[in-house]
Scaffold this motif. Sequence first.
Motif, PDB file in Angstrom:
ATOM      1  N   ALA A  92      18.126  -0.506  14.999  1.00 35.18           N
ATOM      2  CA  ALA A  92      18.718  -0.323  16.442  1.00 35.18           C
ATOM      3  C   ALA A  92      18.825   1.066  16.693  1.00 35.18           C
ATOM      4  O   ALA A  92      19.746   1.599  16.282  1.00 35.18           O
ATOM      5  CB  ALA A  92      19.764  -1.109  16.608  1.00 35.18           C
ATOM      6  N   PHE A  93      17.909   1.517  17.771  1.00 38.55           N
ATOM      7  CA  PHE A  93      17.931   2.718  17.927  1.00 38.55           C
ATOM      8  C   PHE A  93      19.405   3.015  18.970  1.00 38.55           C
ATOM      9  O   PHE A  93      19.452   2.090  19.974  1.00 38.55           O
ATOM     10  CB  PHE A  93      16.939   3.363  18.847  1.00 38.55           C
ATOM     11  CG  PHE A  93      15.783   3.733  17.992  1.00 38.55           C
ATOM     12  CD1 PHE A  93      15.584   4.984  17.024  1.00 38.55           C
ATOM     13  CD2 PHE A  93      14.631   2.734  17.702  1.00 38.55           C
ATOM     14  CE1 PHE A  93      14.521   4.947  16.238  1.00 38.55           C
ATOM     15  CE2 PHE A  93      13.602   3.143  17.081  1.00 38.55           C
ATOM     16  CZ  PHE A  93      13.544   4.170  16.145  1.00 38.55           C
ATOM     17  N   PRO A  94      20.199   3.972  18.607  1.00 41.37           N
ATOM     18  CA  PRO A  94      21.339   4.252  19.619  1.00 41.37           C
ATOM     19  C   PRO A  94      20.786   4.297  21.273  1.00 41.37           C
ATOM     20  O   PRO A  94      19.712   5.051  21.263  1.00 41.37           O
ATOM     21  CB  PRO A  94      21.958   5.660  19.137  1.00 41.37           C
ATOM     22  CG  PRO A  94      21.442   5.696  17.697  1.00 41.37           C
ATOM     23  CD  PRO A  94      20.064   5.128  17.728  1.00 41.37           C
ATOM     24  N   LEU A  95      21.728   4.291  22.019  1.00 41.05           N
ATOM     25  CA  LEU A  95      21.406   4.343  23.401  1.00 41.05           C
ATOM     26  C   LEU A  95      21.343   5.744  23.729  1.00 41.05           C
ATOM     27  O   LEU A  95      20.484   6.174  24.688  1.00 41.05           O
ATOM     28  CB  LEU A  95      22.675   3.759  24.529  1.00 41.05           C
ATOM     29  CG  LEU A  95      22.746   2.243  24.359  1.00 41.05           C
ATOM     30  CD1 LEU A  95      24.103   1.843  25.077  1.00 41.05           C
ATOM     31  CD2 LEU A  95      21.437   1.824  25.076  1.00 41.05           C
ATOM     32  N   ASP A  96      21.938   6.811  23.103  1.00 40.82           N
ATOM     33  CA  ASP A  96      21.839   8.289  23.545  1.00 40.82           C
ATOM     34  C   ASP A  96      20.535   9.042  22.411  1.00 40.82           C
ATOM     35  O   ASP A  96      20.792   9.885  22.304  1.00 40.82           O
ATOM     36  CB  ASP A  96      23.074   9.007  23.282  1.00 40.82           C
ATOM     37  CG  ASP A  96      23.824   8.654  21.673  1.00 40.82           C
ATOM     38  OD1 ASP A  96      23.146   8.100  21.023  1.00 40.82           O
ATOM     39  OD2 ASP A  96      24.669   9.314  21.327  1.00 40.82           O
ATOM     40  N   TYR A  97      19.848   8.121  21.820  1.00 42.14           N
ATOM     41  CA  TYR A  97      18.894   8.688  20.876  1.00 42.14           C
ATOM     42  C   TYR A  97      17.935   9.642  21.810  1.00 42.14           C
ATOM     43  O   TYR A  97      17.637   9.415  22.841  1.00 42.14           O
ATOM     44  CB  TYR A  97      18.094   7.669  20.381  1.00 42.14           C
ATOM     45  CG  TYR A  97      17.113   7.915  19.035  1.00 42.14           C
ATOM     46  CD1 TYR A  97      17.547   8.393  18.049  1.00 42.14           C
ATOM     47  CD2 TYR A  97      15.602   7.859  19.222  1.00 42.14           C
ATOM     48  CE1 TYR A  97      16.928   8.540  16.975  1.00 42.14           C
ATOM     49  CE2 TYR A  97      14.974   8.305  18.447  1.00 42.14           C
ATOM     50  CZ  TYR A  97      15.491   8.684  17.066  1.00 42.14           C
ATOM     51  OH  TYR A  97      14.712   9.078  16.082  1.00 42.14           O
ATOM     52  N   HIS A  98      17.356  10.738  21.058  1.00 42.54           N
ATOM     53  CA  HIS A  98      16.798  11.679  21.583  1.00 42.54           C
ATOM     54  C   HIS A  98      15.292  11.384  22.236  1.00 42.54           C
ATOM     55  O   HIS A  98      14.941  11.693  23.163  1.00 42.54           O
ATOM     56  CB  HIS A  98      16.495  13.102  20.865  1.00 42.54           C
ATOM     57  CG  HIS A  98      15.978  12.802  19.371  1.00 42.54           C
ATOM     58  ND1 HIS A  98      14.463  12.548  19.369  1.00 42.54           N
ATOM     59  CD2 HIS A  98      16.362  12.381  18.371  1.00 42.54           C
ATOM     60  CE1 HIS A  98      13.861  12.303  18.016  1.00 42.54           C
ATOM     61  NE2 HIS A  98      15.096  12.295  17.315  1.00 42.54           N
ATOM     62  N   GLY A  99      14.775  10.039  21.586  1.00 41.16           N
ATOM     63  CA  GLY A  99      13.564   9.560  21.803  1.00 41.16           C
ATOM     64  C   GLY A  99      13.690   8.477  22.973  1.00 41.16           C
ATOM     65  O   GLY A  99      14.007   7.420  22.632  1.00 41.16           O
ATOM     66  N   LYS A 100      13.688   8.853  24.327  1.00 40.87           N
ATOM     67  CA  LYS A 100      13.986   8.095  25.528  1.00 40.87           C
ATOM     68  C   LYS A 100      13.051   6.779  25.610  1.00 40.87           C
ATOM     69  O   LYS A 100      13.580   5.758  26.043  1.00 40.87           O
ATOM     70  CB  LYS A 100      13.712   8.821  26.740  1.00 40.87           C
ATOM     71  CG  LYS A 100      14.577  10.099  27.033  1.00 40.87           C
ATOM     72  CD  LYS A 100      16.146   9.893  26.698  1.00 40.87           C
ATOM     73  CE  LYS A 100      16.905  11.045  26.859  1.00 40.87           C
ATOM     74  NZ  LYS A 100      18.217  10.847  26.616  1.00 40.87           N
ATOM     75  N   ASP A 101      11.962   6.817  25.136  1.00 43.38           N
ATOM     76  CA  ASP A 101      11.161   5.619  24.936  1.00 43.38           C
ATOM     77  C   ASP A 101      11.837   4.456  24.088  1.00 43.38           C
ATOM     78  O   ASP A 101      11.292   3.265  24.169  1.00 43.38           O
ATOM     79  CB  ASP A 101       9.784   5.846  24.492  1.00 43.38           C
ATOM     80  CG  ASP A 101       8.864   6.610  25.665  1.00 43.38           C
ATOM     81  OD1 ASP A 101       9.456   6.861  26.671  1.00 43.38           O
ATOM     82  OD2 ASP A 101       8.052   7.626  25.289  1.00 43.38           O
ATOM     83  N   VAL A 102      12.531   4.728  22.990  1.00 43.12           N
ATOM     84  CA  VAL A 102      12.970   3.847  22.135  1.00 43.12           C
ATOM     85  C   VAL A 102      14.271   3.787  21.974  1.00 43.12           C
ATOM     86  O   VAL A 102      15.079   2.713  21.444  1.00 43.12           O
ATOM     87  CB  VAL A 102      12.474   4.270  20.566  1.00 43.12           C
ATOM     88  CG1 VAL A 102      11.019   4.142  20.340  1.00 43.12           C
ATOM     89  CG2 VAL A 102      12.908   5.695  20.213  1.00 43.12           C
ATOM     90  N   ALA A 103      15.080   4.621  22.975  1.00 41.84           N
ATOM     91  CA  ALA A 103      16.699   4.577  23.041  1.00 41.84           C
ATOM     92  C   ALA A 103      17.153   3.318  23.320  1.00 41.84           C
ATOM     93  O   ALA A 103      16.874   2.815  24.430  1.00 41.84           O
ATOM     94  CB  ALA A 103      17.144   5.824  23.694  1.00 41.84           C
ATOM     95  N   GLY A 104      18.076   2.487  22.675  1.00 43.14           N
ATOM     96  CA  GLY A 104      18.611   1.348  22.990  1.00 43.14           C
ATOM     97  C   GLY A 104      17.841   0.274  22.484  1.00 43.14           C
ATOM     98  O   GLY A 104      18.345  -1.053  22.841  1.00 43.14           O
ATOM     99  N   ARG A 105      16.583   0.417  21.709  1.00 37.54           N
ATOM    100  CA  ARG A 105      15.902  -0.583  21.646  1.00 37.54           C
ATOM    101  C   ARG A 105      15.766  -0.961  20.149  1.00 37.54           C
ATOM    102  O   ARG A 105      16.111   0.050  19.302  1.00 37.54           O
ATOM    103  CB  ARG A 105      14.218  -0.408  21.998  1.00 37.54           C
ATOM    104  CG  ARG A 105      14.238  -0.229  23.497  1.00 37.54           C
ATOM    105  CD  ARG A 105      12.839   0.106  24.070  1.00 37.54           C
ATOM    106  NE  ARG A 105      12.128  -1.239  23.954  1.00 37.54           N
ATOM    107  CZ  ARG A 105      10.842  -1.279  24.154  1.00 37.54           C
ATOM    108  NH1 ARG A 105       9.915  -0.482  24.327  1.00 37.54           N
ATOM    109  NH2 ARG A 105      10.032  -2.378  23.934  1.00 37.54           N
ATOM    110  N   THR A 106      15.439  -2.218  19.487  1.00 42.30           N
ATOM    111  CA  THR A 106      15.246  -2.446  18.050  1.00 42.30           C
ATOM    112  C   THR A 106      13.933  -2.405  17.706  1.00 42.30           C
ATOM    113  O   THR A 106      12.921  -3.078  18.165  1.00 42.30           O
ATOM    114  CB  THR A 106      16.016  -3.718  17.881  1.00 42.30           C
ATOM    115  OG1 THR A 106      17.210  -3.789  18.401  1.00 42.30           O
ATOM    116  CG2 THR A 106      15.910  -4.067  16.383  1.00 42.30           C
ATOM    117  N   ALA A 107      13.639  -1.608  16.537  1.00 39.96           N
ATOM    118  CA  ALA A 107      12.364  -1.711  15.939  1.00 39.96           C
ATOM    119  C   ALA A 107      12.310  -2.457  14.604  1.00 39.96           C
ATOM    120  O   ALA A 107      13.383  -2.663  14.048  1.00 39.96           O
ATOM    121  CB  ALA A 107      11.915  -0.210  15.777  1.00 39.96           C
ATOM    122  N   GLU A 108      11.097  -2.731  14.222  1.00 40.02           N
ATOM    123  CA  GLU A 108      11.014  -3.107  13.015  1.00 40.02           C
ATOM    124  C   GLU A 108      10.251  -2.051  12.037  1.00 40.02           C
ATOM    125  O   GLU A 108       9.276  -1.742  12.343  1.00 40.02           O
ATOM    126  CB  GLU A 108      10.131  -4.450  12.729  1.00 40.02           C
ATOM    127  CG  GLU A 108      10.073  -4.958  11.346  1.00 40.02           C
ATOM    128  CD  GLU A 108       9.270  -6.432  11.333  1.00 40.02           C
ATOM    129  OE1 GLU A 108       8.145  -6.687  11.436  1.00 40.02           O
ATOM    130  OE2 GLU A 108      10.293  -7.502  11.160  1.00 40.02           O
TER     131      GLU A 108
END
Length: 446
Positions: free
Chosen positions: A228-244
């Motif tokens: 789970a990417f943090p909401l303040d993650y520098h990559g705006k496209d994935v911030a707040g989303r969960t990846a596998e």
Amino acid sequence: MATPVETLGTIERRITITFPIADVQAEVEKRLKARARTVKAPGFRQGKVPMKMVAAQYGYQVETEVLNDKVGRVFDDVTTEHNLRVAGFPRIEPKKGEVEPGALAFEATFEIYPDVTIGDLATADVEKTIVDISEMEIDKTVEILRQQRVHYHVKGVQDAHGDGGADQSAQDGDRVTIDFTGTIDGVEFQGGQAKDYVFVLGKEQMLPEFELATIGLKAGETKTFPLAFPLDYHGKDVAGRTAEFTVTVKSVEWPHLPPLDENFAKSLGIPDGDLSKMREDIKVNLEREVKGRANAKTKDSAMDALIRVSFLPVPRSLIDQEIHNLIQRARENMVQRGMNINGMPFPPELFSAQAERRVRLGLILGEVVKANDLKATTEQVKAQVEEFAQGYEDPKQVLKHYFGNRDRLAEVEALVLEENVVKYVLSKANVIEKVVTFEDLMANNA
């Protein structure tokens, strides 16, 4: 001709400057004739361009120069006559109201340097920072130096330093080389893939979930896990989303720290490899570093005390100049760090408090130095440069660096002058010794 200086406030003044229009016109005509001798224009030889064309092209520029020169000359004459120390630049505006026929009139509004009143320093508390260097700090520094010289060996491969132990899985401190692929809703996303990516576990170089998933894997093993990417993650496209993510470990290397032996001491510049000399050298360097940082904190406290007991109005013009300087330094610093600042706003209010403090303190220091004859002496400047030089491998080059450049030497003089002021404040104020641990000192300065 100038009217008397008007007092608008504690440090604000105004001068009304008038002069005949004819004088301006005569000077403009004189300068245009001088310029006409070198003007070139299509169809005319140099110096033969008609005056009407010269006036049309250069008249406004020359007239502006003449007005600036005349206003500036009168302004300087009046302020000199009245012994006024002008702070910053005057604001020049056309005079409002009636102006006598055939004359031009301007109003120059400006600030002067204020009178500075220094109160009783005996009423001020100043914290003097005290730090002791113990064997524990030396031990910790030695360990840091060892960590800086760490090298890695593949786990399970026997060499002169061993094979890393029976456990060949990745653990904290190990260096791993991996391939990884990340998807969101089954689709790969930009920046979510890498091959032969190298990082050290436990150094927080990756997100915590990524490190936890890698720990325990051996070379050749693969694992899939959610992240789970943090909401303040520098990559705006994935911030707040969960990846596998799917990660494959290609190699696991264990850290080998150099032993505390003769070779280690030699690597730190001890020719004969004597460990006791190495520790003494480390202690000297630590004491030099601690002294500089502790003195800086004491100086801050002394300057705060001076500000608290001093009374003065601070010229707004000087604050505005300092804000401009701070913004320029911020821009230059960001550019040097490789940052793109195109279009980046630098709101002046962000720098206002710092600028006001710097100007206020500069005025106070000037008064304290003048009143108590605290100028930096040649001997003090030389001693300071020699102290700087002791921290370098080639002290002679440092001496040449400073004594070969007047601007650099002026920086040292300013530093010595501040130290003289600090000593003066400590001699007058109520000094409170504040014992600070080595860790707290280094953390605070960081």
